[in-house]
Design a protein around this motif. Structure first.
Motif, PDB file in Angstrom:
ATOM      1  N   UNK A   1       0.813  -1.220   0.000  1.00  0.00           N
ATOM      2  CA  UNK A   1       0.000   0.000   0.000  1.00  0.00           C
ATOM      3  C   UNK A   1       0.846   1.270   0.000  1.00  0.00           C
ATOM      4  N   UNK A   2       2.067   1.149  -0.509  1.00  0.00           N
ATOM      5  CA  UNK A   2       2.944   2.307  -0.636  1.00  0.00           C
ATOM      6  C   UNK A   2       3.488   2.360  -2.058  1.00  0.00           C
ATOM      7  N   UNK A   3       3.769   3.559  -2.522  1.00  0.00           N
ATOM      8  CA  UNK A   3       4.378   3.743  -3.835  1.00  0.00           C
ATOM      9  C   UNK A   3       5.840   4.107  -3.665  1.00  0.00           C
ATOM     10  N   UNK A   4       6.710   3.365  -4.355  1.00  0.00           N
ATOM     11  CA  UNK A   4       8.131   3.673  -4.353  1.00  0.00           C
ATOM     12  C   UNK A   4       8.563   3.933  -5.791  1.00  0.00           C
ATOM     13  N   UNK A   5       9.576   4.769  -6.004  1.00  0.00           N
ATOM     14  CA  UNK A   5      10.006   5.064  -7.382  1.00  0.00           C
ATOM     15  C   UNK A   5      10.451   3.803  -8.113  1.00  0.00           C
ATOM     16  N   UNK A   6      10.069   3.719  -9.370  1.00  0.00           N
ATOM     17  CA  UNK A   6      10.461   2.601 -10.232  1.00  0.00           C
ATOM     18  C   UNK A   6      11.636   3.056 -11.083  1.00  0.00           C
ATOM     19  N   UNK A   7      12.829   2.627 -10.695  1.00  0.00           N
ATOM     20  CA  UNK A   7      14.039   3.065 -11.394  1.00  0.00           C
ATOM     21  C   UNK A   7      14.378   2.184 -12.583  1.00  0.00           C
ATOM     22  N   UNK A   8      13.440   1.293 -12.935  1.00  0.00           N
ATOM     23  CA  UNK A   8      13.646   0.472 -14.130  1.00  0.00           C
ATOM     24  C   UNK A   8      13.731   1.350 -15.371  1.00  0.00           C
ATOM     25  N   UNK A   9      13.050   2.489 -15.327  1.00  0.00           N
ATOM     26  CA  UNK A   9      13.020   3.385 -16.491  1.00  0.00           C
ATOM     27  C   UNK A   9      14.176   4.390 -16.489  1.00  0.00           C
ATOM     28  N   UNK A  10      15.067   4.292 -15.535  1.00  0.00           N
ATOM     29  CA  UNK A  10      16.216   5.201 -15.497  1.00  0.00           C
ATOM     30  C   UNK A  10      16.464   5.699 -14.088  1.00  0.00           C
TER      31      UNK A  10
END
Length: 471
Positions: A204-213
């Motif tokens: 239930x938390x959003x963390x940055x997705x660094x897959x895109x850079x």
């Protein structure tokens, strides 16, 4: 009464004020809340697609039970599903865009540029989009630019789409959330008019997705953005609901009656045993003895015995019931019933208009919503290809795939002397691609003109003949 306050405690009045003060969400909190709300609606969104795939509710009915409340594996338990919903959706979509939508423009070269995007592949994609929209109420299309700078289109399923509208009319997007699962990860994309933010949802938390850079906040494409949220809604109707809600209960009733009838057929091959003088014997024990020994015991006075009753299937009433329900399905589903014999073997144009009346009502809603969506898509195409034209300059024509009396239609066209060539070609029953047909006509006309002598040549020939005249 004396109020006692702790040293670091806020006064009672301030605590009351803070409790009633509105609490503002962060962007991430808002996204999580909207995703959780959306998850609760996925079943309603996908119910039409489920019926389109013939996964009707009759398959989920409770199994047949015996007198003890246990599942009886020997009891006939057919689950017959019909594909009425698939037929009605395919009929509407095929009627609306089965013949490709044509684009025309008076400015030279514009149509050729548009055909780079609106080609045969697009015609097939549009059919898939409108089929999904008919099943779910809405489907989404995302224009984007790939790594090579090519203009591409990506279809976003409605179950992954969470639009944030600017007003109640649901016409302009303020933002767009795309939520989907990839490799057991919950991916979240938050799109605005200038950028996209990539997240991964965990606990239930959003963390940055660094897959895109290194930066999870990026522009729409390499080097810029569209200046608007790049998602286009293809709506099924103004209510944005699936066609299945028009007649779902009728389909369920037909499925259940067909299943019950088949169960009755299977049971009719067996006999119902009426036992006399066997009150103290259990029925299951009696059936086992009958199947194993092929005989039964009777007393010497003949007071016990067995009579049989054969199950009769009410075929006539079942047939009449199914015919009635099918007629309701055609009416409430606003479909064309091609099994009707009211209009004869070769109906006239007026009769065909009555036959297609209900389908026209339903298809026109889809056409109007699709027309708006295509205009939005054209704005992206014009912007990317830098075309010197406005959306208003491009005419969008839907060529309904209606059965027609071809002889009657051809005679009308031949007698229409004051209509434009484009109108005659577009409405001719033999023409499938009006744009290509007009190009062929123009090419044949040019070839014919080249074979004719020029005006100068004609006058010179006439003058020479006059000079050689001995008179």
């Amino acid at each position: 009464m004396i109020n006692i306050y702790l040293p670091n405690e806020k006064p009672y009045g301030e605590r009351i004020t803070e409790s009633i003060k509105p609490r503002y969400e962060s962007q991430e909190e808002m996204i999580v809340r909207l995703i959780n709300d959306h998850k609760q609606n996925i079943e309603d969104i996908t119910i039409g697609q489920r019926y389109y795939d013939k996964k009707n509710d009759v398959l989920n009915l409770n199994p047949k039970l015996d007198v003890d409340g246990k599942v009886d594996p020997d009891k006939p338990d057919w689950r017959i599903t019909t594909n009425f919903h698939q037929n009605l959706v395919d009929q509407k979509v095929g009627y609306t865009v089965g013949n490709p939508v044509t684009l025309s423009c008076d400015k030279e070269g514009v149509v050729d540029e548009l055909h780079e995007v609106f080609n045969t592949r697009w015609d097939n994609k549009l059919i898939d989009i409108l089929t999904a929209a008919s099943n779910k109420g809405i489907e989404w299309l995302q224009p984007y630019i790939d790594e090579e700078g090519e203009f591409k289109l990506f279809r976003v399923p409605a179950e992954q789409a969470i639009p944030i509208w600017t007003d109640k009319e649901r016409e302009k997007l303020q933002a767009f959330i795309r939520y989907y699962k990839l490799n057991d990860e919950e991916k979240v994309e938050y799109w605005t008019d200038t950028e996209v933010t990539y997240y991964v949802k965990e606990y239930e938390q959003l963390i940055p997705d660094y897959y895109h850079g290194e930066n999870n906040v990026q522009p729409h494409f390499n080097g810029g953005n569209w200046g608007k949220v790049p998602f286009i809604p293809f709506k099924n109707n103004p209510e944005e609901i699936s066609d299945i809600h028009m007649y779902k209960t009728i389909v369920d009733a037909i499925d259940k009656r067909l299943s019950d009838t088949q169960n009755m057929f299977d049971e009719s091959t067996e006999l119902i045993y009426v036992l006399k003088g066997y009150e103290g014997e259990k029925l299951d024990q009696f059936m086992k003895n009958l199947k194993y020994y092929k005989a039964i015991n009777v007393d010497s006075e003949g007071n016990s015995g067995v009579d049989t009753i054969k199950v009769e299937v009410p075929m006539q009433s079942t047939k009449e019931y199914l015919e009635m329900m099918r007629a309701y399905l055609m009416e409430f589903g606003q479909a064309v019933d091609f099994q009707t014999d009211k209009f004869g073997n070769s109906p006239s144009g007026i009769a065909l208009k009555f036959l297609y009346g209900n389908l026209d009502l339903k298809a026109n809603k889809l056409r109007n919503k699709t027309h708006v969506a295509l205009q939005e898509l054209l704005e992206f195409v014009i912007q990317h290809f830098n075309l010197n034209v406005s959306v208003k300059d491009i005419e969008i024509t839907f060529n309904y795939n209606r059965m027609m009396n071809e002889l009657e239609q051809s005679q009308i066209g031949a007698q229409s002397q004051y209509l434009s060539k484009e109108t005659l070609v577009t409405n001719h029953p033999w023409v499938k691609d009006p744009h290509a047909e007009i190009e062929r006509i123009d090419a044949e006309q040019m070839e014919y003109n080249e074979q004719l002598p020029s005006i100068g040549e004609g006058l010179n020939g006439k003058q020479q003949s006059e000079d050689n005249d001995p008179r």
